[in-house]
Design a protein around this motif. Structure first.
Motif, mmCIF file in Angstrom:
data_model
loop_
_atom_site.group_PDB
_atom_site.id
_atom_site.type_symbol
_atom_site.label_atom_id
_atom_site.label_comp_id
_atom_site.label_asym_id
_atom_site.label_seq_id
_atom_site.Cartn_x
_atom_site.Cartn_y
_atom_site.Cartn_z
ATOM 1 N N ASN A 130 0.844 -1.192 0.000
ATOM 2 C CA ASN A 130 0.000 0.000 0.000
ATOM 3 C C ASN A 130 0.874 1.234 0.000
ATOM 4 N N MET A 131 0.268 2.361 -0.388
ATOM 5 C CA MET A 131 0.995 3.602 -0.507
ATOM 6 C C MET A 131 1.451 4.075 0.864
ATOM 7 N N GLY A 132 2.606 4.736 0.885
ATOM 8 C CA GLY A 132 3.109 5.295 2.126
ATOM 9 C C GLY A 132 2.214 6.424 2.614
ATOM 10 N N SER A 133 2.516 6.934 3.781
ATOM 11 C CA SER A 133 1.722 8.030 4.344
ATOM 12 C C SER A 133 1.905 9.302 3.517
ATOM 13 N N GLU A 136 5.355 10.767 4.033
ATOM 14 C CA GLU A 136 6.410 10.092 3.267
ATOM 15 C C GLU A 136 6.328 10.476 1.794
ATOM 16 N N GLN A 137 5.110 10.502 1.255
ATOM 17 C CA GLN A 137 4.928 10.869 -0.149
ATOM 18 C C GLN A 137 5.441 12.272 -0.428
ATOM 19 N N GLN A 138 5.221 13.189 0.515
ATOM 20 C CA GLN A 138 5.668 14.573 0.336
ATOM 21 C C GLN A 138 7.184 14.656 0.206
ATOM 22 N N TYR A 139 7.897 13.889 1.008
ATOM 23 C CA TYR A 139 9.357 13.954 0.953
ATOM 24 C C TYR A 139 9.915 13.253 -0.284
ATOM 25 N N PHE A 140 9.277 12.178 -0.727
ATOM 26 C CA PHE A 140 9.681 11.572 -1.997
ATOM 27 C C PHE A 140 9.445 12.565 -3.136
ATOM 28 N N SER A 141 8.319 13.236 -3.099
ATOM 29 C CA SER A 141 7.980 14.224 -4.118
ATOM 30 C C SER A 141 8.979 15.378 -4.103
ATOM 31 N N TYR A 142 9.324 15.827 -2.910
ATOM 32 C CA TYR A 142 10.273 16.914 -2.749
ATOM 33 C C TYR A 142 11.638 16.509 -3.311
ATOM 34 N N ALA A 143 12.057 15.276 -3.039
ATOM 35 C CA ALA A 143 13.332 14.772 -3.554
ATOM 36 C C ALA A 143 13.323 14.756 -5.080
ATOM 37 N N ALA A 144 12.224 14.286 -5.673
ATOM 38 C CA ALA A 144 12.112 14.235 -7.135
ATOM 39 C C ALA A 144 12.254 15.633 -7.743
ATOM 40 N N GLY A 167 16.964 9.438 -10.395
ATOM 41 C CA GLY A 167 16.535 9.795 -9.043
ATOM 42 C C GLY A 167 15.138 10.387 -9.039
ATOM 43 N N ALA A 168 14.874 11.270 -10.002
ATOM 44 C CA ALA A 168 13.542 11.890 -10.098
ATOM 45 C C ALA A 168 12.486 10.843 -10.420
ATOM 46 N N PHE A 169 12.784 9.953 -11.386
ATOM 47 C CA PHE A 169 11.857 8.894 -11.780
ATOM 48 C C PHE A 169 11.553 7.973 -10.598
ATOM 49 N N ARG A 170 12.588 7.548 -9.902
ATOM 50 C CA ARG A 170 12.446 6.628 -8.757
ATOM 51 C C ARG A 170 11.586 7.252 -7.660
ATOM 52 N N ASN A 171 11.843 8.512 -7.343
ATOM 53 C CA ASN A 171 11.100 9.164 -6.271
ATOM 54 C C ASN A 171 9.662 9.486 -6.678
ATOM 55 N N ASN A 172 9.428 9.743 -7.959
ATOM 56 C CA ASN A 172 8.052 9.930 -8.412
ATOM 57 C C ASN A 172 7.253 8.639 -8.290
ATOM 58 N N LEU A 173 7.902 7.515 -8.563
ATOM 59 C CA LEU A 173 7.230 6.221 -8.375
ATOM 60 C C LEU A 173 6.908 5.995 -6.903
ATOM 61 N N CYS A 174 7.872 6.312 -6.036
ATOM 62 C CA CYS A 174 7.675 6.109 -4.598
ATOM 63 C C CYS A 174 6.601 7.017 -4.024
ATOM 64 N N SER A 175 6.469 8.221 -4.595
ATOM 65 C CA SER A 175 5.483 9.185 -4.086
ATOM 66 C C SER A 175 4.091 8.948 -4.663
ATOM 67 N N GLY A 176 4.003 8.029 -5.650
ATOM 68 C CA GLY A 176 2.712 7.764 -6.275
ATOM 69 C C GLY A 176 2.365 8.759 -7.363
ATOM 70 N N GLU A 177 3.337 9.580 -7.776
ATOM 71 C CA GLU A 177 3.110 10.566 -8.842
ATOM 72 C C GLU A 177 3.480 9.924 -10.183
ATOM 73 N N PRO A 212 9.454 1.158 -0.642
ATOM 74 C CA PRO A 212 8.389 2.078 -1.060
ATOM 75 C C PRO A 212 7.916 1.869 -2.492
ATOM 76 N N LEU A 213 8.683 1.113 -3.288
ATOM 77 C CA LEU A 213 8.246 0.811 -4.655
ATOM 78 C C LEU A 213 7.243 -0.342 -4.695
ATOM 79 N N SER A 214 7.014 -0.991 -3.561
ATOM 80 C CA SER A 214 6.155 -2.179 -3.533
ATOM 81 C C SER A 214 4.735 -1.873 -3.992
ATOM 82 N N TYR A 215 4.241 -0.666 -3.699
ATOM 83 C CA TYR A 215 2.879 -0.321 -4.128
ATOM 84 C C TYR A 215 2.807 -0.270 -5.648
#
Length: 258
Positions: A130-133, A136-144, A167-177, A212-215
């Protein structure tokens, strides 16, 4: 016990009482002879002071002076030295104040912080697909965003540019974007064909259940939610195939065909 009191105040340093609790924590650690913990609490207090500065004044400041840079790096170092997940994001935010040349390192800190938070939270959940909180999504998004922002540096090498895009691609996947992840590929097909293997691995290889990529990986390739990502990867694969074929690079060609 002075150390326990210090831990209590540090744990409860929230809201309007945050600065007061941090001062008390520092005093308690000092009395307990815990000099490192005292310095970490004081670094956190310095971060809070920076955070509370007038935002308009921060925007007007075009260049950070040498003395201020020295102070910011010192605070960042102390926060990182604490080896505390709760201090990681603060270290990244503090480092970000040093200037745009620190965007990439700040992005890495934010990604690490979000990953550690995600692993900690998922270990407490019944299911991990399932998606992170939102936090968590905000910080992945910020990193991207910071990885992409780092691309504005015209002096970076092609290899560094590709790593920033990954890095941007990976973090966008983790953030659900997922739309943004697809856009990273669509807008950079020429650069990313050289790292198609890494893109393919991120989007297909099974990960640890707390990753975090599990979702994203739990979704079917036909899922409407992630279809844009796989369409972009398919387009990249076709371009990569042509490039690898023209070079007679059979190993990479085989990977792209798969």
């Amino acid at each position: 016990d002075w150390k326990e009191r210090g831990e209590y105040y540090l744990l409860n340093a929230e809201g309007q009482r945050r600065k007061g609790c941090l001062r008390l924590a520092a005093k308690c650690f000092d009395k307990a002879g815990e000099c490192n913990k005292r310095d970490h609490a004081l670094a956190y207090l310095s971060f809070v002071d920076i955070e509370e500065q007038d935002s308009a004044a921060m925007k007007r400041r075009t260049k950070v002076g040498v003395e201020e840079l020295y102070r910011l790096y010192g605070i960042t170092a102390k926060l990182l030295d604490a080896k505390d997940v709760g201090f990681l994001n603060k270290a990244g935010l503090c480092l970000l104040q040093c200037g745009e040349h620190e965007n990439t390192r700040s992005a890495r800190i934010f990604e690490l912080y979000a990953r550690l938070c995600c692993a900690n939270q998922k270990s407490k959940r019944d299911t991990c697909n399932n998606m992170g909180s939102i936090h968590e999504q905000q910080y992945f998004s910020y990193a991207a965003k910071l990885f992409l922002k780092s691309l504005s540096d015209k002096k970076i090498s092609l290899a560094s540019r590709r790593n920033l895009l990954l890095g941007a691609f990976r973090n966008n996947l983790c953030s659900g974007e997922f739309e943004k992840a697809a856009e990273v590929i669509e807008s950079n097909l020429v650069h990313l064909q050289e790292v198609f293997g890494e893109i393919h691995s991120l989007s297909t290889q099974q990960r640890a259940k707390h990753d975090p990529l599990s979702y994203f990986l739990s979704k079917s390739i036909d899922s409407k939610e992630v279809s844009s990502v796989f369409k972009a990867i398919e387009k990249l694969a076709k371009i990569a195939c042509r490039t690898f074929y023209s070079r007679n690079d059979l190993d990479h060609l085989s990977n792209a065909i798969d």
